[in-house]
Design a protein around this motif. Structure first.
Motif, PDB file in Angstrom:
ATOM      1  N   SER A  11      44.330  23.271  37.545  1.00 23.78           N
ATOM      2  CA  SER A  11      43.307  23.308  38.575  1.00 23.78           C
ATOM      3  C   SER A  11      43.587  24.399  39.616  1.00 23.78           C
ATOM      4  CB  SER A  11      43.232  21.942  39.273  1.00 23.78           C
ATOM      5  OG  SER A  11      42.387  22.008  40.385  1.00 23.78           O
ATOM      6  N   LEU A  12      42.663  25.323  39.721  1.00 25.45           N
ATOM      7  CA  LEU A  12      42.777  26.362  40.739  1.00 25.45           C
ATOM      8  C   LEU A  12      42.608  25.769  42.134  1.00 25.45           C
ATOM      9  CD1 LEU A  12      43.189  29.383  41.147  1.00 25.45           C
ATOM     10  CD2 LEU A  12      40.718  29.663  41.037  1.00 25.45           C
ATOM     11  N   ALA A  13      41.806  24.723  42.257  1.00 23.94           N
ATOM     12  CA  ALA A  13      41.632  24.063  43.558  1.00 23.94           C
ATOM     13  C   ALA A  13      42.940  23.416  44.024  1.00 23.94           C
ATOM     14  CB  ALA A  13      40.522  23.021  43.477  1.00 23.94           C
ATOM     15  N   ALA A  14      43.661  22.768  43.106  1.00 27.61           N
ATOM     16  CA  ALA A  14      44.947  22.157  43.471  1.00 27.61           C
ATOM     17  C   ALA A  14      45.965  23.231  43.847  1.00 27.61           C
ATOM     18  CB  ALA A  14      45.473  21.308  42.318  1.00 27.61           C
ATOM     19  N   GLN A  15      45.968  24.342  43.123  1.00 29.40           N
ATOM     20  CA  GLN A  15      46.861  25.442  43.456  1.00 29.40           C
ATOM     21  C   GLN A  15      46.505  26.028  44.819  1.00 29.40           C
ATOM     22  OE1 GLN A  15      46.470  28.148  40.186  1.00 29.40           O
ATOM     23  NE2 GLN A  15      47.355  26.705  38.725  1.00 29.40           N
ATOM     24  N   SER A  16      45.211  26.119  45.096  1.00 35.12           N
ATOM     25  CA  SER A  16      44.759  26.637  46.392  1.00 35.12           C
ATOM     26  C   SER A  16      45.177  25.718  47.527  1.00 35.12           C
ATOM     27  CB  SER A  16      43.239  26.797  46.413  1.00 35.12           C
ATOM     28  OG  SER A  16      42.817  27.635  45.391  1.00 35.12           O
ATOM     29  N   LEU A  17      45.035  24.424  47.322  1.00 38.62           N
ATOM     30  CA  LEU A  17      45.432  23.463  48.349  1.00 38.62           C
ATOM     31  C   LEU A  17      46.932  23.548  48.623  1.00 38.62           C
ATOM     32  CD1 LEU A  17      44.633  21.131  50.229  1.00 38.62           C
ATOM     33  CD2 LEU A  17      45.096  19.582  48.321  1.00 38.62           C
ATOM     34  N   PHE A  45      43.170  32.455  55.511  1.00 40.49           N
ATOM     35  CA  PHE A  45      43.055  33.861  55.121  1.00 40.49           C
ATOM     36  C   PHE A  45      44.035  34.198  54.000  1.00 40.49           C
ATOM     37  CE2 PHE A  45      44.672  38.213  55.588  1.00 40.49           C
ATOM     38  CZ  PHE A  45      43.525  38.903  55.253  1.00 40.49           C
ATOM     39  N   TYR A  46      45.305  33.803  54.155  1.00 42.49           N
ATOM     40  CA  TYR A  46      46.307  34.090  53.131  1.00 42.49           C
ATOM     41  C   TYR A  46      45.989  33.375  51.818  1.00 42.49           C
ATOM     42  CZ  TYR A  46      49.090  35.898  57.016  1.00 42.49           C
ATOM     43  OH  TYR A  46      49.533  36.599  58.099  1.00 42.49           O
ATOM     44  N   THR A  47      45.479  32.157  51.919  1.00 38.79           N
ATOM     45  CA  THR A  47      45.113  31.413  50.719  1.00 38.79           C
ATOM     46  C   THR A  47      43.943  32.075  50.007  1.00 38.79           C
ATOM     47  OG1 THR A  47      45.899  29.353  51.706  1.00 38.79           O
ATOM     48  CG2 THR A  47      44.400  29.170  49.832  1.00 38.79           C
ATOM     49  N   GLY A  52      41.943  34.934  45.500  1.00 44.99           N
ATOM     50  CA  GLY A  52      41.117  36.039  45.015  1.00 44.99           C
ATOM     51  C   GLY A  52      41.876  36.936  44.050  1.00 44.99           C
ATOM     52  N   VAL A  53      43.113  37.278  44.390  1.00 46.78           N
ATOM     53  CA  VAL A  53      43.932  38.110  43.508  1.00 46.78           C
ATOM     54  C   VAL A  53      44.227  37.370  42.202  1.00 46.78           C
ATOM     55  CG1 VAL A  53      46.221  39.162  43.245  1.00 46.78           C
ATOM     56  CG2 VAL A  53      44.926  39.501  45.352  1.00 46.78           C
ATOM     57  N   LEU A  54      44.568  36.086  42.301  1.00 42.67           N
ATOM     58  CA  LEU A  54      44.853  35.288  41.114  1.00 42.67           C
ATOM     59  C   LEU A  54      43.632  35.181  40.200  1.00 42.67           C
ATOM     60  CD1 LEU A  54      46.893  33.473  39.608  1.00 42.67           C
ATOM     61  CD2 LEU A  54      45.984  31.566  40.942  1.00 42.67           C
ATOM     62  N   SER A  55      42.461  34.959  40.778  1.00 49.39           N
ATOM     63  CA  SER A  55      41.231  34.872  39.978  1.00 49.39           C
ATOM     64  C   SER A  55      40.926  36.201  39.299  1.00 49.39           C
ATOM     65  CB  SER A  55      40.060  34.459  40.858  1.00 49.39           C
ATOM     66  OG  SER A  55      40.269  33.185  41.376  1.00 49.39           O
ATOM     67  N   TRP A  56      41.108  37.287  40.018  1.00 47.10           N
ATOM     68  CA  TRP A  56      40.864  38.613  39.451  1.00 47.10           C
ATOM     69  C   TRP A  56      41.804  38.861  38.274  1.00 47.10           C
ATOM     70  CZ3 TRP A  56      44.075  43.046  39.627  1.00 47.10           C
ATOM     71  CH2 TRP A  56      43.482  44.187  39.123  1.00 47.10           C
ATOM     72  N   GLN A  57      43.092  38.498  38.438  1.00 50.75           N
ATOM     73  CA  GLN A  57      44.055  38.683  37.351  1.00 50.75           C
ATOM     74  C   GLN A  57      43.708  37.823  36.142  1.00 50.75           C
ATOM     75  OE1 GLN A  57      47.795  37.757  39.207  1.00 50.75           O
ATOM     76  NE2 GLN A  57      48.227  39.911  39.657  1.00 50.75           N
ATOM     77  N   ARG A  58      43.290  36.593  36.388  1.00 53.85           N
ATOM     78  CA  ARG A  58      42.915  35.714  35.269  1.00 53.85           C
ATOM     79  C   ARG A  58      41.700  36.236  34.522  1.00 53.85           C
ATOM     80  NH1 ARG A  58      43.614  29.494  37.403  1.00 53.85           N
ATOM     81  NH2 ARG A  58      45.871  29.507  37.435  1.00 53.85           N
ATOM     82  N   ARG A  59      40.699  36.733  35.259  1.00 56.36           N
ATOM     83  CA  ARG A  59      39.511  37.282  34.590  1.00 56.36           C
ATOM     84  C   ARG A  59      39.867  38.524  33.791  1.00 56.36           C
ATOM     85  NH1 ARG A  59      37.023  35.966  39.431  1.00 56.36           N
ATOM     86  NH2 ARG A  59      37.107  38.118  40.138  1.00 56.36           N
ATOM     87  N   ARG A  60      40.702  39.382  34.349  1.00 55.39           N
ATOM     88  CA  ARG A  60      41.099  40.599  33.640  1.00 55.39           C
ATOM     89  C   ARG A  60      41.871  40.251  32.364  1.00 55.39           C
ATOM     90  NH1 ARG A  60      45.476  44.365  36.230  1.00 55.39           N
ATOM     91  NH2 ARG A  60      46.632  42.578  35.531  1.00 55.39           N
ATOM     92  N   ASP A  68      37.940  32.833  27.844  1.00 54.82           N
ATOM     93  CA  ASP A  68      37.604  32.616  29.257  1.00 54.82           C
ATOM     94  C   ASP A  68      38.886  32.335  30.048  1.00 54.82           C
ATOM     95  OD1 ASP A  68      38.115  30.200  28.057  1.00 54.82           O
ATOM     96  OD2 ASP A  68      36.622  29.090  29.203  1.00 54.82           O
ATOM     97  N   PRO A  69      38.812  32.359  31.393  1.00 52.72           N
ATOM     98  CA  PRO A  69      40.018  32.118  32.200  1.00 52.72           C
ATOM     99  C   PRO A  69      40.666  30.757  31.940  1.00 52.72           C
ATOM    100  CG  PRO A  69      38.353  33.145  33.562  1.00 52.72           C
ATOM    101  CD  PRO A  69      37.701  32.836  32.244  1.00 52.72           C
ATOM    102  N   ASP A  70      39.865  29.728  31.689  1.00 54.85           N
ATOM    103  CA  ASP A  70      40.451  28.421  31.373  1.00 54.85           C
ATOM    104  C   ASP A  70      41.190  28.460  30.037  1.00 54.85           C
ATOM    105  OD1 ASP A  70      39.529  27.281  33.709  1.00 54.85           O
ATOM    106  OD2 ASP A  70      37.653  26.583  32.791  1.00 54.85           O
ATOM    107  N   GLY A  71      40.663  29.235  29.103  1.00 52.69           N
ATOM    108  CA  GLY A  71      41.336  29.386  27.811  1.00 52.69           C
ATOM    109  C   GLY A  71      42.673  30.087  27.950  1.00 52.69           C
ATOM    110  N   VAL A  72      42.744  31.062  28.853  1.00 50.11           N
ATOM    111  CA  VAL A  72      44.012  31.752  29.111  1.00 50.11           C
ATOM    112  C   VAL A  72      45.025  30.768  29.684  1.00 50.11           C
ATOM    113  CG1 VAL A  72      45.133  33.520  30.524  1.00 50.11           C
ATOM    114  CG2 VAL A  72      42.998  34.029  29.374  1.00 50.11           C
ATOM    115  N   THR A  73      44.562  29.916  30.598  1.00 48.35           N
ATOM    116  CA  THR A  73      45.451  28.914  31.181  1.00 48.35           C
ATOM    117  C   THR A  73      45.962  27.963  30.111  1.00 48.35           C
ATOM    118  OG1 THR A  73      44.245  29.032  33.265  1.00 48.35           O
ATOM    119  CG2 THR A  73      45.621  27.113  32.927  1.00 48.35           C
ATOM    120  N   ASP A  74      45.070  27.503  29.236  1.00 49.42           N
ATOM    121  CA  ASP A  74      45.482  26.601  28.154  1.00 49.42           C
ATOM    122  C   ASP A  74      46.470  27.276  27.208  1.00 49.42           C
ATOM    123  OD1 ASP A  74      43.937  24.547  29.150  1.00 49.42           O
ATOM    124  OD2 ASP A  74      42.209  25.043  27.880  1.00 49.42           O
TER     125      ASP A  74
END
Length: 179
Positions: A11-17, A45-47, A52-60, A68-74
């Motif tokens: 979960s990106l939301a849990a990581q963000s929290l 701001f730091y979060t 944002g950087v993490l999402s960009w890296q996952r999409r790339r 998809d990004p979830d597939g990369v995580t799996d």
């Protein structure tokens, strides 16, 4: 504990929290004289920046792997668990992910001595300033922290390389057995 670990893996939301709470704690630790609202704003701001950087890296990475990004995580979780997929499409995606990850780790290898050397110079500089100023406690703790952090970086890099090389070989053996 396993539920929390699984939640943080997927979960990106849990990581963000978690990043927000850590950033707010660190900000509060170093900026005690400021109002707590400033701590919250800076942590947000730091979060946002790190997510944002993490999402960009996952999409790339997802684009280069072909999923998809979830597939990369799996797939990354399966690499950590040394679980070789049976589906040919998943195997092909994992092979691309392993190759991309190995390329990235090897590319970062040339910068690692400079990074660790820079951290060592900062620690040595603080030790010199501590000797001149007469206060050894903070510089010694910082130098020990830098040494532990450097060892942790090297250990994590070695562990990651072992897992990636294992998976590359396992995927190669699996393809030979299928053919």
């Amino acid at each position: 504990m396993d539920v929390l670990k699984r939640r943080l893996e997927r979960s990106l939301a849990a990581q963000s929290l978690l990043a927000f709470v850590l950033a707010m704690g660190i900000t509060a630790l170093f900026r005690r004289d400021q109002h707590p609202v400033v701590w919250v704003v800076q942590a947000a701001f730091y979060t946002a920046l790190s997510v944002g950087v993490l999402s960009w890296q996952r999409r790339r990475t997802a684009r280069s792997v072909g999923t998809d990004p979830d597939g990369v995580t799996d797939l990354a979780i399966r690499i950590r668990r040394r679980d070789v997929p049976r589906d040919p499409e998943e195997r092909a995606a994992m092979r691309r992910l392993v190759a991309e990850s190995l390329r990235r780790v090897e590319r970062g290898r040339r910068w690692l001595p400079y990074y660790l050397g820079f951290l060592g110079l900062i620690a040595a500089g603080l030790l010199v300033l501590g000797a001149v100023g007469g206060s050894w406690v903070f510089p010694a703790v910082f130098a020990a922290g830098v040494a532990a952090f450097g060892c942790w970086i090297l250990w994590m890099r070695r562990r990651s390389l072992e897992r990636l090389r294992f998976m590359r070989e396992a995927l190669g053996r699996e393809d030979e057995r299928v053919s």
